[in-house]
Design an enzyme around this catalytic site. Structure first.
Site, PDB file in Angstrom:
ATOM      1  N   ASP A  35       2.763  -0.685  -8.227  1.00 40.21           N
ATOM      2  CA  ASP A  35       3.819  -0.606  -9.237  1.00 40.21           C
ATOM      3  C   ASP A  35       4.614   0.698  -9.110  1.00 40.21           C
ATOM      4  OD1 ASP A  35       5.291  -1.509 -11.349  1.00 40.21           O
ATOM      5  OD2 ASP A  35       3.826  -0.988 -12.890  1.00 40.21           O
ATOM      6  N   ASN A  83       7.992 -12.564 -11.667  1.00 35.71           N
ATOM      7  CA  ASN A  83       9.027 -11.698 -11.071  1.00 35.71           C
ATOM      8  C   ASN A  83      10.345 -12.428 -10.769  1.00 35.71           C
ATOM      9  OD1 ASN A  83       6.710  -9.547  -9.249  1.00 35.71           O
ATOM     10  ND2 ASN A  83       7.747  -9.188 -11.191  1.00 35.71           N
TER      11      ASN A  83
HETATM   12  C1  FPP Z   1       6.640  -2.902  -8.136  1.00 38.39           C
HETATM   13  O1  FPP Z   1       7.706  -2.070  -8.368  1.00 38.39           O
HETATM   14  C2  FPP Z   1       6.642  -3.582  -6.898  1.00 38.39           C
HETATM   15  C3  FPP Z   1       6.970  -4.892  -6.674  1.00 38.39           C
HETATM   16  C4  FPP Z   1       7.709  -5.790  -7.552  1.00 38.39           C
HETATM   17  C5  FPP Z   1       6.509  -5.521  -5.478  1.00 38.39           C
HETATM   18  C6  FPP Z   1       7.214  -5.182  -4.241  1.00 38.39           C
HETATM   19  C7  FPP Z   1       6.307  -4.451  -3.352  1.00 38.39           C
HETATM   20  C8  FPP Z   1       6.717  -3.920  -2.220  1.00 38.39           C
HETATM   21  C9  FPP Z   1       8.105  -4.049  -1.759  1.00 38.39           C
HETATM   22  C10 FPP Z   1       5.749  -3.210  -1.376  1.00 38.39           C
HETATM   23  C11 FPP Z   1       5.664  -3.835  -0.032  1.00 38.39           C
HETATM   24  C12 FPP Z   1       5.118  -5.214  -0.066  1.00 38.39           C
HETATM   25  C13 FPP Z   1       5.141  -6.090   0.987  1.00 38.39           C
HETATM   26  C14 FPP Z   1       4.369  -7.339   0.926  1.00 38.39           C
HETATM   27  C15 FPP Z   1       5.911  -5.863   2.226  1.00 38.39           C
HETATM   28  P1  FPP Z   1       8.624  -2.335  -9.630  1.00 38.39           P
HETATM   29  O2  FPP Z   1       9.917  -2.893  -9.134  1.00 38.39           O
HETATM   30  O3  FPP Z   1       7.927  -3.206 -10.609  1.00 38.39           O
HETATM   31  O4  FPP Z   1       8.791  -0.892 -10.164  1.00 38.39           O
HETATM   32  P2  FPP Z   1       9.122  -0.452 -11.664  1.00 38.39           P
HETATM   33  O5  FPP Z   1       7.940  -0.866 -12.502  1.00 38.39           O
HETATM   34  O6  FPP Z   1       9.276   1.024 -11.560  1.00 38.39           O
HETATM   35  O7  FPP Z   1      10.385  -1.157 -12.068  1.00 38.39           O
END
Ligand code: FPP
Length: 258
Positions: A35, A83
């Site tokens: 996260d 998401n």
């Molecule tokens: C959380 O950050 C992350 C995600 C929604 C997932 C995405 C993960 C990655 C891109 C890492 C790499 C993964 C792969 C499989 C290549 P957020 O957007 O929820 O952050 P925030 O809580 O600060 O808004």
């Protein structure tokens, strides 16, 4: 007694922390809620997508750290069934990023003997990504190193419901008597069927919740939270989480052996 909630990382080198880990008491299955990509980027005045890109680099380093440690299973939460509520542009960016990641990393993962598996409603993903996922899974299915699970379009309640439906159909088809439904059968019909339960859940970025991730598999897991955003999470943080795990008294509902 109230203990501190957030893990801190001692200022030592990776080698120091790694060397302190007791190889005989490793968590067999580590699950990570990655996260804070968006916040990381916004703190730097950048678009959220930069955070996701930086998050990919972190994931690469942490997979290498898991290989070095020789943990059995590493599961990461990349995209939840919830998401899809994000803006279209961000969702499209993430799908493209997952595809790019697979294309770029699959050779090295295969050389590293990693067995990759995706958990979730994969048939709802864009067709090209779905095809790449199938190829990656087939290509690495006989590998014997780290089992690397990537949860994409994943929700734990959805996964448990799916398992219940598979079992209910077997009952309807008179292949399974109701009295023979066991926890093991429910477990076997999850995406993670046949894998060891989660020992340690790591969540970055300060929130203290499970967010519908591996609720069944993590029933007896230990939790390690850090305020560090995912792009800043390092192998040192990962090793520190494992070290802290090794200091926990796991009783599984019984009494302490200490
Ligand atoms: C959380 O950050 C992350 C995600 C929604 C997932 C995405 C993960 C990655 C891109 C890492 C790499 C993964 C792969 C499989 C290549 P957020 O957007 O929820 O952050 P925030 O809580 O600060 O808004």
């Amino acid at each position: 007694m109230w203990k501190k909630i957030f893990g801190t990382v001692k200022k030592e080198t990776s080698t120091d922390l790694y060397d302190q880990i007791d190889q005989k008491r490793l968590p067999a299955h580590i699950a990570i809620i990655m996260d804070g990509n968006g916040r990381w980027a916004q703190n730097k005045g950048l678009m959220r997508t930069f955070g996701h890109k930086a998050g990919v680099d972190t994931l690469k380093k942490i997979l290498k750290a898991a290989i070095k440690l020789n943990v059995k299973v590493l599961t990461v939460y990349a995209f939840s069934t919830e998401n899809w509520k994000r803006p279209h542009k961000e969702v499209d960016f993430l799908m493209a990023l997952f595809a790019e990641y697979l294309e770029r990393e699959i050779n090295e993962m295969d050389e590293d003997n990693v067995k990759i598996q995706f958990l979730g409603r994969l048939d709802e993903l864009p067709t090209t990504l779905y095809g790449q996922i199938e190829n990656a899974q087939t290509r690495t299915k006989s590998n014997t190193g780290v089992q690397f699970n990537v949860a994409v379009n994943y929700g734990s309640r959805d996964e448990i419901t799916r398992s219940v439906k598979i079992i209910a159909q077997k009952v309807l088809d008179q292949k399974l008597p109701v009295t023979e439904i066991t926890e093991e059968i429910i477990d076997d019909n999850l995406y993670t069927g046949g894998q060891v339960p989660v020992d340690l859940v790591i969540r970055t970025s300060g929130d203290l919740r499970m967010s519908n991730f591996l609720l069944w598999q993590a029933a007896y897991a230990e939790f390690w939270f850090t305020k560090v955003n995912w792009p800043d999470f390092t192998p040192d943080c990962f090793f520190q989480a494992v070290l802290d795990f090794q200091n926990r008294d796991r009783r599984f509902g019984g009494l302490s052996e200490k």
